[in-house]
Each structure stands twice: as structure tokens, then as C-alpha cells.
Design an enzyme around this catalytic site. Structure first.
Site, PDB file in Angstrom:
ATOM      1  CD  GLN A  11      -3.057   0.791   2.237  1.00  0.00           C
ATOM      2  OE1 GLN A  11      -3.142  -0.288   2.815  1.00  0.00           O
ATOM      3  NE2 GLN A  11      -3.841   1.800   2.512  1.00  0.00           N
ATOM      4  CB  SER A  91       2.759  -4.633   3.937  1.00  0.00           C
ATOM      5  OG  SER A  91       1.621  -4.530   4.763  1.00  0.00           O
ATOM      6  CG  LEU A  92      -1.899  -5.102  -0.289  1.00  0.00           C
ATOM      7  CD1 LEU A  92      -1.328  -4.967  -1.678  1.00  0.00           C
ATOM      8  CD2 LEU A  92      -2.794  -6.310  -0.170  1.00  0.00           C
ATOM      9  NE  ARG A 116      -3.120  -7.683   5.203  1.00  0.00           N
ATOM     10  CZ  ARG A 116      -2.269  -6.698   4.927  1.00  0.00           C
ATOM     11  NH1 ARG A 116      -2.626  -5.755   4.053  1.00  0.00           N
ATOM     12  NH2 ARG A 116      -1.089  -6.632   5.509  1.00  0.00           N
ATOM     13  CG  HIS A 201       2.826  -3.821   9.386  1.00  0.00           C
ATOM     14  ND1 HIS A 201       2.644  -5.173   9.175  1.00  0.00           N
ATOM     15  CD2 HIS A 201       2.576  -3.223   8.194  1.00  0.00           C
ATOM     16  CE1 HIS A 201       2.308  -5.380   7.911  1.00  0.00           C
ATOM     17  NE2 HIS A 201       2.257  -4.213   7.304  1.00  0.00           N
ATOM     18  CD  GLN A 250       1.639  -9.114   5.976  1.00  0.00           C
ATOM     19  OE1 GLN A 250       0.480  -8.721   6.019  1.00  0.00           O
ATOM     20  NE2 GLN A 250       2.264  -9.386   4.842  1.00  0.00           N
TER      21      GLN A 250
END
Length: 316
Positions: A11, A91-92, A116, A201, A250
Site C-alpha cells: 500500500q 506487507s499487502l 483485510r 503493523h 503479519q
């Protein structure tokens, strides 16, 4: 023998118009983008191709949009006979990496990341959390700073360990601000508040992690066709159960991106191909390893053709 890794952005790399070139010029990419609309029951393609930017960057839109564009580009590379020895995503982007490795079908992945994104938006009330990029401070020193601030009550922690001297911290707004001030006192060159919708996170994302775990539980994962290097520990894995659990962890865990690149280098990766909008990850690879590697970014028809040509030259 030299290896190749495909990297998938997270992202922040989204922008209005992403995917338009491949949508207009490649039938497979067009089908992939339109299939996202059908799967979600939501006109995602319109946001990807035309914006508006403000709507696209909402977490629940940005995440499926990036997954869709990135995996469409991957399928185009695969069609040309280009496949990786390893995949990883920021991440994503780890979801795109899993689709590329054959762990998840796109239809499942795009539904999961839409949820998510919604869970992450809902986890913390607007204005309560924050994230800042800290430039020019060693991770050990910054770790001490965040631990000292968190010891006073509010949570702040290392969130994205992107490259040497480039780390993002995340947590409660006041704690992030205080940690930023202390980081500058310790020698950080700059502290840049990020325009994000939540403290991603960090432990404040626990409600989102719990909801995501429930969503992932019934989804069937396959063992990976090529190893995927995970954000949570910078280690490669192929087992379906391990890969699923790492996606759950994560959400509240730091993204060990610098460590991921270093692990890929240990695995004899010399060619990195960023597959998806932007070139953020390409820049981070170069910050980690300036020499002895080939770095490419594929985000449209032109960059794909150039990358294919360069890869052929590198092989010969």
C-alpha cells in the site's frame, strides 16, 4: 547458479490510472481487472483506471487494486516465459507473492485483501494512531527509543524495516510523535509523518488480526510452487499452513524488508524484478545492495518490454 526474485509492492504504491495501459493493450490483463469487479461486486476497475485518487487510496480499495494490477502484470510475464525462483511482497504485496507462487487463487486473494483493508480501517479510530518514517538512525538505537516510549504507556514500535537508515514506526499518535522527537535527539536526519489511515503493523492492529484469522481459517492454501520469503521473519517457506499463519501474524508484526532482501541475496538472487505499480521496492533493493545485482521494475507495457529485453541480455 544465479537466481531471480519477483517483488510485489504494498500500500502506498497505488495511483489513479494504474493498470490502464495493460487494460487497454492486453486481453489477459483486462480480464484479470474485470474479474476483480465480478468477484468483489464492486467497481474496482473504475477506481484503478480513473480514480478519484482519494477514493482509491482508502485501504479497502488500495489493497485489492494493487493485488489486481500486480498479479495481472505477473501473468503477463509468465506468458512470456519469465518465472521467479523466489517471491516476496511488502506487507499487502505478500498476497500478490502468494498468488504468483500458486498458494492462493486470485479470486480468493482479492476477497481476502478487501476484507483485510476494511478490518485495518476499523481497528483503530481515526486520529488515534499514526506512523512516521525515521531516516538515518540505526535500527538498534531506534528500537531502544520505541521501547523507552512504550514503557511509559502508549504503544509505538518498529513497523517497516525497509532499508539501512529507513525505518517506519507505528503506534499511538502521541507515542509516535514522542519517539520521533527522541529519534532526532539521537541523530536521526529526518522524521516524516506519514499520511495513513491507521497504525499499521503495530499491536494496535490486534482487532484486525483477529478478524483476519477468522476469514483465513476456512480458505484452502496450497504449498508454494516456489519459496516465498515472509515479512514476519525474512525466511523462505513453501508449506501452506506456515504461509497462512504468517499472513495472520503479519498484521501486527514488523515488515522485515531489509532482512528479506538480504536473505534473497544469501540465496544467490542476483536479479530482482518489482512487479506492480511504482518503483519503491526497486529503490529499497538498491539501498540494501548497491552493486552486483540487476534491478528491474515492471508496471506497464513499455517497462515490461524493456525488462524482458534486459533479462534476455543478462541471461546471454
Amino acid at each position: 547458479m544465479a537466481k531471480t526474485a519477483f517483488l510485489f509492492p504494498g500500500q502506498g504504491s497505488q495511483h489513479a490510472g494504474m493498470g490502464k495501459d495493460i487494460y487497454d493493450n492486453h486481453s489477459g490483463a483486462k480480464n484479470r481487472i474485470e474479474s476483480a469487479d465480478e468477484t468483489l461486486g464492486h467497481p474496482l476497475s473504475g477506481l484503478m483506471l480513473n480514480g478519484p485518487e482519494e477514493e482509491l487510496k482508502r485501504t479497502e480499495n488500495a489493497q485489492p487494486a494493487l493485488l489486481t494490477a500486480s498479479t495481472a502484470l505477473f501473468e503477463m510475464l509468465k506468458e512470456k516465459g519469465l518465472t521467479p525462483d523466489y517471491t516476496a511482497g511488502h506487507s499487502l504485496g505478500e498476497y500478490s507473492a502468494l498468488v504468483a507462487a500458486g498458494v492462493l487463487p486470485f479470486s480468493d486473494a482479492v476477497k481476502i485483501v478487501r476484507q483485510r483493508g476494511l478490518f485495518m480501517e476499523e481497528a483503530v479510530p481515526s486520529g488515534v494512531g499514526a506512523m512516521s518514517a525515521v531516516m538515518g538512525l540505526d535500527r538498534r538505537e531506534l528500537q531502544v527509543v520505541t521501547e523507552n516510549v512504550s514503557g511509559s504507556g502508549d504503544i509505538v514500535q518498529l513497523a517497516n524495516l525497509n532499508a539501512p537508515g529507513q525505518i517506519v514506526i507505528s503506534g499511538a499518535k502521541e507515542a509516535v510523535e514522542k519517539a520521533g522527537e527522541l529519534a532526532k535527539e539521537k541523530g536521526a536526519k529526518r522524521v516524516i509523518p506519514l499520511q495513513v489511515s491507521g497504525p499499521f503493523h503495530s499491536k494496535l492492529m490486534q482487532p484486525a488480526q483477529d478478524k483476519l484469522e477468522s476469514v483465513l481459517s476456512p480458505v484452502v492454501f496450497q504449498d508454494a510452487e516456489v519459496p516465498v520469503v515472509a515479512n514476519v521473519n525474512a525466511k523462505e517457506a513453501t508449506k501452506a499452513g506456515v504461509l497462512k499463519q504468517q499472513l495472520v501474524e503479519q498484521v501486527t508484526s514488523p515488515v522485515y524488508w531489509e532482512d528479506t532482501i538480504r536473505r534473497l541475496l544469501e540465496l544467490n538472487v542476483t536479479t530482482f524484478v518489482e512487479v506492480g505499480p511504482g518503483n519503491v521496492l526497486s529503490g529499497l533493493v538498491r539501498r540494501v545492495q548497491r552493486r552486483g545485482v540487476n534491478v528491474h521494475a515492471v508496471q506497464d507495457m513499455e517497462s515490461m518490454e524493456k525488462t524482458i529485453e534486459k533479462l534476455k541480455k543478462e541471461e546471454s
